[in-house]
Design a protein around this motif. Structure first.
Motif, PDB file in Angstrom:
ATOM      1  N   VAL A 212       0.860  -1.185   0.000  1.00 40.28           N
ATOM      2  CA  VAL A 212       0.000   0.000   0.000  1.00 40.28           C
ATOM      3  C   VAL A 212       0.895   1.233   0.000  1.00 40.28           C
ATOM      4  O   VAL A 212       1.783   1.369   0.841  1.00 40.28           O
ATOM      5  N   ARG A 213       0.645   2.120  -0.950  1.00 40.43           N
ATOM      6  CA  ARG A 213       1.365   3.395  -1.020  1.00 40.43           C
ATOM      7  C   ARG A 213       0.327   4.478  -1.253  1.00 40.43           C
ATOM      8  O   ARG A 213      -0.281   4.563  -2.310  1.00 40.43           O
ATOM      9  N   SER A 214       0.115   5.305  -0.231  1.00 42.36           N
ATOM     10  CA  SER A 214      -0.910   6.333  -0.346  1.00 42.36           C
ATOM     11  C   SER A 214      -0.380   7.637   0.254  1.00 42.36           C
ATOM     12  O   SER A 214       0.808   7.740   0.607  1.00 42.36           O
ATOM     13  N   VAL A 215      -1.270   8.637   0.353  1.00 41.04           N
ATOM     14  CA  VAL A 215      -0.912   9.942   0.885  1.00 41.04           C
ATOM     15  C   VAL A 215      -2.021  10.386   1.834  1.00 41.04           C
ATOM     16  O   VAL A 215      -3.204  10.343   1.475  1.00 41.04           O
ATOM     17  N   CYS A 216      -1.639  10.792   3.035  1.00 40.66           N
ATOM     18  CA  CYS A 216      -2.610  11.292   4.014  1.00 40.66           C
ATOM     19  C   CYS A 216      -3.259  12.569   3.487  1.00 40.66           C
ATOM     20  O   CYS A 216      -2.568  13.517   3.094  1.00 40.66           O
ATOM     21  N   GLU A 217      -4.595  12.606   3.463  1.00 41.18           N
ATOM     22  CA  GLU A 217      -5.269  13.769   2.887  1.00 41.18           C
ATOM     23  C   GLU A 217      -5.190  15.006   3.784  1.00 41.18           C
ATOM     24  O   GLU A 217      -5.488  16.117   3.335  1.00 41.18           O
ATOM     25  N   HIS A 218      -4.775  14.845   5.030  1.00 40.79           N
ATOM     26  CA  HIS A 218      -4.700  15.996   5.931  1.00 40.79           C
ATOM     27  C   HIS A 218      -3.365  16.726   5.858  1.00 40.79           C
ATOM     28  O   HIS A 218      -3.296  17.932   6.106  1.00 40.79           O
ATOM     29  N   HIS A 219      -2.278  15.995   5.533  1.00 37.73           N
ATOM     30  CA  HIS A 219      -0.953  16.612   5.490  1.00 37.73           C
ATOM     31  C   HIS A 219      -0.211  16.360   4.177  1.00 37.73           C
ATOM     32  O   HIS A 219       0.887  16.879   3.991  1.00 37.73           O
ATOM     33  N   LEU A 220      -0.771  15.525   3.309  1.00 40.63           N
ATOM     34  CA  LEU A 220      -0.121  15.132   2.051  1.00 40.63           C
ATOM     35  C   LEU A 220       1.241  14.495   2.293  1.00 40.63           C
ATOM     36  O   LEU A 220       2.185  14.682   1.512  1.00 40.63           O
ATOM     37  N   LEU A 221       1.328  13.721   3.377  1.00 36.33           N
ATOM     38  CA  LEU A 221       2.540  12.975   3.676  1.00 36.33           C
ATOM     39  C   LEU A 221       2.304  11.490   3.403  1.00 36.33           C
ATOM     40  O   LEU A 221       1.163  11.019   3.468  1.00 36.33           O
ATOM     41  N   PRO A 222       3.355  10.740   3.103  1.00 36.76           N
ATOM     42  CA  PRO A 222       3.185   9.345   2.689  1.00 36.76           C
ATOM     43  C   PRO A 222       2.575   8.444   3.761  1.00 36.76           C
ATOM     44  O   PRO A 222       2.832   8.601   4.957  1.00 36.76           O
ATOM     45  N   VAL A 223       1.792   7.487   3.263  1.00 32.27           N
ATOM     46  CA  VAL A 223       1.254   6.384   4.063  1.00 32.27           C
ATOM     47  C   VAL A 223       1.746   5.107   3.375  1.00 32.27           C
ATOM     48  O   VAL A 223       1.485   4.908   2.188  1.00 32.27           O
ATOM     49  N   VAL A 224       2.461   4.264   4.112  1.00 26.31           N
ATOM     50  CA  VAL A 224       3.059   3.073   3.518  1.00 26.31           C
ATOM     51  C   VAL A 224       2.731   1.864   4.388  1.00 26.31           C
ATOM     52  O   VAL A 224       2.846   1.925   5.622  1.00 26.31           O
ATOM     53  N   GLY A 225       2.321   0.779   3.743  1.00 28.15           N
ATOM     54  CA  GLY A 225       2.017  -0.420   4.509  1.00 28.15           C
ATOM     55  C   GLY A 225       1.651  -1.583   3.619  1.00 28.15           C
ATOM     56  O   GLY A 225       2.096  -1.663   2.463  1.00 28.15           O
ATOM     57  N   VAL A 226       0.819  -2.481   4.156  1.00 30.95           N
ATOM     58  CA  VAL A 226       0.379  -3.654   3.405  1.00 30.95           C
ATOM     59  C   VAL A 226      -1.108  -3.860   3.621  1.00 30.95           C
ATOM     60  O   VAL A 226      -1.683  -3.443   4.629  1.00 30.95           O
ATOM     61  N   ALA A 227      -1.733  -4.521   2.636  1.00 33.15           N
ATOM     62  CA  ALA A 227      -3.145  -4.896   2.726  1.00 33.15           C
ATOM     63  C   ALA A 227      -3.262  -6.400   2.588  1.00 33.15           C
ATOM     64  O   ALA A 227      -2.531  -7.035   1.816  1.00 33.15           O
ATOM     65  N   HIS A 228      -4.195  -6.975   3.340  1.00 29.60           N
ATOM     66  CA  HIS A 228      -4.560  -8.380   3.201  1.00 29.60           C
ATOM     67  C   HIS A 228      -6.014  -8.398   2.725  1.00 29.60           C
ATOM     68  O   HIS A 228      -6.895  -7.877   3.419  1.00 29.60           O
ATOM     69  N   VAL A 229      -6.250  -8.949   1.554  1.00 28.35           N
ATOM     70  CA  VAL A 229      -7.582  -8.901   0.951  1.00 28.35           C
ATOM     71  C   VAL A 229      -8.025 -10.318   0.623  1.00 28.35           C
ATOM     72  O   VAL A 229      -7.314 -11.055  -0.083  1.00 28.35           O
ATOM     73  N   GLY A 230      -9.198 -10.700   1.118  1.00 31.46           N
ATOM     74  CA  GLY A 230      -9.689 -12.040   0.866  1.00 31.46           C
ATOM     75  C   GLY A 230     -11.168 -12.046   0.529  1.00 31.46           C
ATOM     76  O   GLY A 230     -11.893 -11.089   0.818  1.00 31.46           O
ATOM     77  N   TYR A 231     -11.608 -13.143  -0.099  1.00 33.43           N
ATOM     78  CA  TYR A 231     -13.031 -13.281  -0.394  1.00 33.43           C
ATOM     79  C   TYR A 231     -13.405 -14.754  -0.477  1.00 33.43           C
ATOM     80  O   TYR A 231     -12.568 -15.624  -0.737  1.00 33.43           O
ATOM     81  N   LEU A 232     -14.676 -15.022  -0.236  1.00 35.16           N
ATOM     82  CA  LEU A 232     -15.259 -16.348  -0.416  1.00 35.16           C
ATOM     83  C   LEU A 232     -16.013 -16.322  -1.733  1.00 35.16           C
ATOM     84  O   LEU A 232     -16.995 -15.580  -1.880  1.00 35.16           O
ATOM     85  N   PRO A 233     -15.568 -17.078  -2.741  1.00 30.28           N
ATOM     86  CA  PRO A 233     -16.140 -16.965  -4.089  1.00 30.28           C
ATOM     87  C   PRO A 233     -17.620 -17.335  -4.141  1.00 30.28           C
ATOM     88  O   PRO A 233     -18.097 -18.196  -3.395  1.00 30.28           O
ATOM     89  N   GLY A 234     -18.309 -16.652  -5.058  1.00 30.86           N
ATOM     90  CA  GLY A 234     -19.657 -17.026  -5.428  1.00 30.86           C
ATOM     91  C   GLY A 234     -19.601 -17.724  -6.768  1.00 30.86           C
ATOM     92  O   GLY A 234     -18.935 -18.751  -6.914  1.00 30.86           O
ATOM     93  N   ASN A 235     -20.271 -17.155  -7.769  1.00 34.44           N
ATOM     94  CA  ASN A 235     -20.292 -17.765  -9.098  1.00 34.44           C
ATOM     95  C   ASN A 235     -19.041 -17.489  -9.914  1.00 34.44           C
ATOM     96  O   ASN A 235     -18.808 -18.147 -10.919  1.00 34.44           O
ATOM     97  N   ARG A 236     -18.246 -16.493  -9.493  1.00 28.23           N
ATOM     98  CA  ARG A 236     -17.063 -16.145 -10.267  1.00 28.23           C
ATOM     99  C   ARG A 236     -15.872 -15.983  -9.339  1.00 28.23           C
ATOM    100  O   ARG A 236     -16.024 -15.682  -8.147  1.00 28.23           O
ATOM    101  N   VAL A 237     -14.679 -16.195  -9.895  1.00 27.89           N
ATOM    102  CA  VAL A 237     -13.441 -15.950  -9.168  1.00 27.89           C
ATOM    103  C   VAL A 237     -12.675 -14.840  -9.894  1.00 27.89           C
ATOM    104  O   VAL A 237     -12.886 -14.590 -11.082  1.00 27.89           O
ATOM    105  N   LEU A 238     -11.790 -14.210  -9.154  1.00 26.74           N
ATOM    106  CA  LEU A 238     -11.086 -13.037  -9.657  1.00 26.74           C
ATOM    107  C   LEU A 238      -9.635 -13.374  -9.957  1.00 26.74           C
ATOM    108  O   LEU A 238      -9.004 -14.139  -9.219  1.00 26.74           O
ATOM    109  N   GLY A 239      -9.102 -12.821 -11.056  1.00 19.84           N
ATOM    110  CA  GLY A 239      -7.666 -12.937 -11.302  1.00 19.84           C
ATOM    111  C   GLY A 239      -6.909 -12.357 -10.118  1.00 19.84           C
ATOM    112  O   GLY A 239      -7.180 -11.230  -9.691  1.00 19.84           O
TER     113      GLY A 239
END
Length: 213
Positions: A96-123
């Motif tokens: 994750v690479r973003s910018v804080c909207e209050h100071h315009l300073l960097p935000v750096v980290g990681v995201a963990h994203v998961g899902y339980l599939p329905g009829n379709r799966v995602l690349g």
């Protein structure tokens, strides 16, 4: 420069097989005016732009922020869930690479994203693309977490979605409280991952393991 609609425009809900356009028209980015504004800002802070080290800094600042506010175009590619896969799909430690909207300073980290599939799966790479899309703008972490979860729930129509973001905000670590080493953790869960205690526990256990907790 990397190739967002305007970073402040709401993201439309699109069919999962259509392209999600995230490239602003060239006219929306005025690098010349951004460079002038950066120069005025630095001069107002008492910096001498005639020095060798600073003379081209306004140009670099303008291009750097234009890049930070831009995401690459991609298609949200999905495939039929022909095998009827019904277990958790989880991409951990997405940068994750973003910018804080209050100071315009960097935000750096990681995201963990998961899902339980329905009829379709995602690349799988598209989970990272969705994170990048919502990160490439002035943001607050809580909103970004919810936006990613809601977008995937709307577009993919899975049985459940979970998002955890761990990030360091330089507006907190470099200024103000100067809480060096502190990070912020936010989460959003939808569908089964919100309603079913066992599924929710599995998701958070796996993301905790990824974070080294």
């Amino acid at each position: 420069m990397n190739d967002c609609p305007s970073a402040w425009d709401p993201v439309p809900v699109l069919d999962p097989r259509r392209a999600l356009r995230v490239v602003p028209p060239a006219a929306d980015v005025d690098l010349v005016e951004a460079e002038r504004a950066a120069a005025r800002f630095m001069q107002a802070l008492g910096l001498d732009l005639r020095t060798t080290g600073l003379e081209r800094t306004p140009q670099r600042v303008a291009r750097a922020y234009a890049e930070l506010f831009s995401a690459r175009e991609f298609e949200l590619t999905t495939f039929p869930n022909d095998e009827g896969y019904d277990e958790l799909v989880l991409a951990r430690r997405i940068p994750v690479r973003s910018v804080c909207e209050h100071h315009l300073l960097p935000v750096v980290g990681v995201a963990h994203v998961g899902y339980l599939p329905g009829n379709r799966v995602l690349g799988l790479s598209k989970l990272a693309r969705v994170v990048e899309h919502f990160a490439c703008r002035p943001q607050v972490q809580e909103r970004m977490t919810v936006q990613i979860a809601d977008y995937l729930a709307d577009q993919l129509e899975p049985k459940g979605v979970g998002v955890v973001i761990e990030a360091e905000h330089s507006c907190m670590t470099l200024r103000g409280a100067q809480a060096r080493g502190a990070d912020t953790v936010t989460s959003a869960v939808r569908g089964v991952l919100r309603d079913d205690a066992r599924s929710r526990q599995e998701f958070f256990a796996l993301t905790d393991r990824a974070g080294g907790h």
